[in-house]
Design a protein around this motif. Sequence first.
Motif, mmCIF file in Angstrom:
data_model
loop_
_atom_site.group_PDB
_atom_site.id
_atom_site.type_symbol
_atom_site.label_atom_id
_atom_site.label_comp_id
_atom_site.label_asym_id
_atom_site.label_seq_id
_atom_site.Cartn_x
_atom_site.Cartn_y
_atom_site.Cartn_z
ATOM 1 N N LYS A 1 0.919 -1.303 -0.049
ATOM 2 C CA LYS A 1 0.090 0.100 0.141
ATOM 3 C C LYS A 1 0.937 1.183 0.132
ATOM 4 C CE LYS A 1 -2.654 -0.821 3.598
ATOM 5 N NZ LYS A 1 -3.609 -0.673 4.577
ATOM 6 N N GLY B 1 1.246 5.386 0.491
ATOM 7 C CA GLY B 1 0.459 6.569 1.177
ATOM 8 C C GLY B 1 -0.512 6.411 1.962
ATOM 9 N N SER B 2 -1.746 6.964 1.773
ATOM 10 C CA SER B 2 -2.947 6.950 2.444
ATOM 11 C C SER B 2 -4.134 6.147 1.617
ATOM 12 C CB SER B 2 -3.588 8.239 2.710
ATOM 13 O OG SER B 2 -3.919 8.951 1.613
ATOM 14 N N SER B 3 -3.672 5.585 0.677
ATOM 15 C CA SER B 3 -4.316 4.697 -0.287
ATOM 16 C C SER B 3 -4.815 3.302 0.651
ATOM 17 C CB SER B 3 -4.008 4.310 -1.454
ATOM 18 O OG SER B 3 -4.721 3.324 -2.188
ATOM 19 N N GLU B 4 -5.957 2.757 0.394
ATOM 20 C CA GLU B 4 -6.382 1.556 1.081
ATOM 21 C C GLU B 4 -6.136 0.365 0.278
ATOM 22 O OE1 GLU B 4 -6.964 0.736 4.266
ATOM 23 O OE2 GLU B 4 -6.471 2.834 4.673
ATOM 24 N N GLN C 1 9.246 5.127 5.313
ATOM 25 C CA GLN C 1 8.854 6.547 4.800
ATOM 26 C C GLN C 1 10.033 7.190 3.998
ATOM 27 O OE1 GLN C 1 8.302 8.637 8.835
ATOM 28 N NE2 GLN C 1 6.105 8.635 8.063
ATOM 29 N N GLN D 1 6.407 10.014 2.008
ATOM 30 C CA GLN D 1 5.568 9.433 1.527
ATOM 31 C C GLN D 1 5.711 8.089 2.009
ATOM 32 O OE1 GLN D 1 2.548 8.753 0.128
ATOM 33 N NE2 GLN D 1 3.248 9.040 -2.107
ATOM 34 N N GLN D 2 4.516 7.325 2.553
ATOM 35 C CA GLN D 2 4.653 6.053 3.240
ATOM 36 C C GLN D 2 4.299 4.891 2.415
ATOM 37 O OE1 GLN D 2 3.255 5.823 7.452
ATOM 38 N NE2 GLN D 2 1.988 4.445 6.762
#
Length: 226
Positions: free
Chosen positions: A122, A124-127, A183, A193-194
């Motif tokens: 995954k 960023g913040s995307s699921e 990160q 970005q994660q």
Amino acid sequence: MSVVPGGKKLVRSPSGLRMIPENGAFNSPFALDEPQWVPDKECPRCMQCDTKFDFITRKHHCRRCGRCFCDKCCSQKVALPRMCFVDPVRQCAECSLISQKEVEFYDKQLKVLTAGGTFLVKVGSSEKTETMVCRLSNNHRYLFLDGDSHFEVELSRISSTQVLTEGSTPGGSSLRASGMMLQYKPPGSQNLQQLHMETAEDKRIASAWLAAMHKAAKLLYESRDQ
């Protein structure tokens, strides 16, 4: 100086022969620069045992730390891949122990990293998750992630890593690496970005890859501090 195929050149330094990239911008992120040697005039005695140097007791410089020692305290010749030496070089006892551990990383863990492992990824913040093979590039500069899509993470732009584990029990059984959080700063951006990775398919291979990446991260941070 001799140029060899593969974008590298053979250079002779006071410490020995080194095989380095023709363009210094393409150095491995694990690489360390050669240290400045302590000047001879500043070390009349061995910096380990305090033996006075004379015509019989000669001084030697450790190729890793640059400090000055007698032959007894700096007699071991050990491979030093992080400085790209072609042959084993003279090192003090303390440095030789560190280098020996790093040789194991270069001989074993790097092969695991370049072979790759399969993960659920995954960004960023995307699921949304995607099954991807993650591997280290042959020049050690990038993580390549390949699935239905492809993207790359430059190791030098990774700011933090966290290994996720599972398998803990009250009985004290050993933990197994089950994932990793990275990160990093994408090219052209200063925003973090994660990247979240969880083991998929062959968990044994993926767990071994994560363990090797954990060791790689330690070397990466050490090289930034030196």
